[in-house]
Design a protein around this motif. Structure first.
Motif, short mmCIF file in Angstrom:
data_model
loop_
_atom_site.label_atom_id
_atom_site.label_comp_id
_atom_site.label_asym_id
_atom_site.label_seq_id
_atom_site.Cartn_x
_atom_site.Cartn_y
_atom_site.Cartn_z
N TYR A 189 0.84 -1.20 0.00
CA TYR A 189 0.00 0.00 0.00
C TYR A 189 0.87 1.24 0.00
CZ TYR A 189 -4.00 2.90 1.62
OH TYR A 189 -4.98 3.83 1.76
N ASP A 190 0.72 2.09 -1.02
CA ASP A 190 1.60 3.26 -1.13
C ASP A 190 1.40 4.25 0.01
OD1 ASP A 190 -0.91 4.14 -1.99
OD2 ASP A 190 -0.14 5.28 -3.70
N VAL A 191 0.21 4.32 0.58
CA VAL A 191 -0.03 5.22 1.71
C VAL A 191 0.80 4.79 2.91
CG1 VAL A 191 -1.74 5.99 3.40
CG2 VAL A 191 -2.31 5.99 0.96
N THR A 192 0.85 3.48 3.17
CA THR A 192 1.65 2.97 4.28
C THR A 192 3.12 3.32 4.09
OG1 THR A 192 0.11 1.14 4.68
CG2 THR A 192 2.37 0.90 5.51
N ARG A 193 3.61 3.13 2.87
CA ARG A 193 5.02 3.44 2.60
C ARG A 193 5.29 4.93 2.80
NH1 ARG A 193 8.11 4.57 -2.34
NH2 ARG A 193 10.27 4.03 -1.95
N PHE A 194 4.40 5.78 2.32
CA PHE A 194 4.56 7.22 2.46
C PHE A 194 4.61 7.62 3.94
CE2 PHE A 194 2.49 11.38 3.09
CZ PHE A 194 3.39 12.20 2.43
N ALA B 197 7.53 9.36 8.81
CA ALA B 197 7.94 9.21 10.21
C ALA B 197 9.46 9.24 10.32
CB ALA B 197 7.39 7.90 10.77
N GLN B 198 10.15 8.62 9.36
CA GLN B 198 11.61 8.69 9.36
C GLN B 198 12.09 10.12 9.15
OE1 GLN B 198 13.52 5.86 6.75
NE2 GLN B 198 12.06 4.25 7.24
#
Length: 344
Positions: free
Chosen positions: A224-229, A234-235
């Motif tokens: 899921y691209d939203v999760t990756r974003f 957060a980093q």
């Protein structure tokens, strides 16, 4: 969904390859300059890299050597694009560690066949046998088993994203979120009808239910691209990303689920907008510290396109434009938006 990076100084070739491979179900990034691509590779690790041989400033062979110098990229599948006249370069490239080459000119079938063969040899398919790629930023697309899902209804697609965002819900929670204007009985009926259509679009086992609670089947494994974003954002908040990484991250953002109109969608959009504003603020700060005022101005302008009332971004934009002597600094100081002008 295996990711492919294409490097070529010819914009027309980049566009052609991007269209061909995207239609074939791949996630494609492009770069018009090898040095830019090397920066991109610091934050984006593709499953396959395709590069032209003849480019100014740095040839494809020199680019290949630079890529192979990085430990994490030393085994990255690498394909060369070459004309018949460049066969000697191809042989050199293979000796340097290239895995394959595509001769120019090529047909869409030539390209997709070569790419799929290389991905198979690398142990990859376009999406694997059971994996699922979900894109909600700037688009609404689900690719499953290598093919885009054909949805029975738009609302079934929205219900899929709702389940993806909320993990496990009751029928009433979903009905209230997707049909807030309907009474309880009508909303419940619409939920069950839409759930049936979602299962028809994917499979009967795509949604599981336990004790009247519904969730996506655990074996779907959506990427899921939203999760990756959000993980990368957060980093960024922890100070772990540099300027080029922040630039790449800000480029992942897009309007969530275009065309959908539900309160829960608005909530997600607000959440992601705040994340993107934070990323752009950090990117502008990093650009300023690096003495790259033009980049800082561009980041502030992008933030203002999301939040036109952001006073820190107006101040930062005016300051950055003033640093480079851009006359639009006066417009920024007066809080006038001209966003038709490209700052890049």
């Amino acid at each position: 969904m295996p990711r492919i990076l294409v490097v070529d100084d010819d914009a027309a070739i980049l566009k052609l390859i991007s269209v061909i491979l995207t239609r074939a179900g791949h996630e494609v990034r492009t770069s018009g300059h090898p040095l830019e691509a090397l920066d991109l590779l610091q934050v984006f690790t593709p499953d396959l890299l395709i590069s032209d041989v003849v480019m100014p400033y740095m040839t494809g062979l020199e680019f290949l050597e630079k890529v192979r110098e990085h430990e994490k990229l030393s085994a990255l599948p690498f394909m060369l694009l070459s004309s018949h006249a460049e066969r000697d370069d191809v042989r050199r490239g293979m000796n340097l560690g290239a895995d394959d080459y595509v001769p120019k000119p090529f047909t869409p079938q030539d390209l997709t066949t070569a790419v799929d063969a290389r991905l198979r040899r690398a142990g990859l398919t376009r999406q694997g046998e059971s994996g699922m790629a979900v894109r909600g930023l700037g688009t609404a697309q689900v690719v499953w088993k290598g093919l885009p899902v054909s949805w029975v209804s738009r609302k079934a697609l929205e219900l899929f994203f709702y389940l993806l965002e909320h993990k496990e819900v009751t029928s009433w929670e979903a009905a209230e979120a997707l049909w807030p204007e309907k009474d309880e009985a009508r909303a419940s009926s619409l939920f069950h009808t839409t759930l049936h259509r979602l299962r028809r679009s994917l499979s009967n086992e795509a949604v599981v239910s336990t004790n009247r609670r519904y969730a996506l089947a655990p074996d779907l494994h959506p990427d899921y691209d939203v999760t990756r974003f959000e993980l990368l954002a957060a980093q960024a908040e922890q100070g772990s990303l540099g300027l080029e990484e922040l630039r790449e991250l800000s480029g992942l953002y897009g309007h969530f689920l275009p065309g959908a109109d539900s309160p829960w969608v608005d909530d997600v959009r607000t959440r992601l907008e705040q994340k993107q504003l934070g990323v752009l603020g950090l990117a502008a700060q990093a650009a300023t510290q690096a003495g790259r005022a033009r980049d800082a101005a561009a980041f502030h302008q992008r933030a203002l396109a999301i939040d036109p009332l952001s006073e820190p971004d107006w101040q930062g934009l005016a300051r950055a434009l003033g640093t480079i002597g851009d006359p639009r600094a006066r417009l920024a100081a007066q809080r006038e938006a001209w966003w038709a002008v490209d700052l890049h």
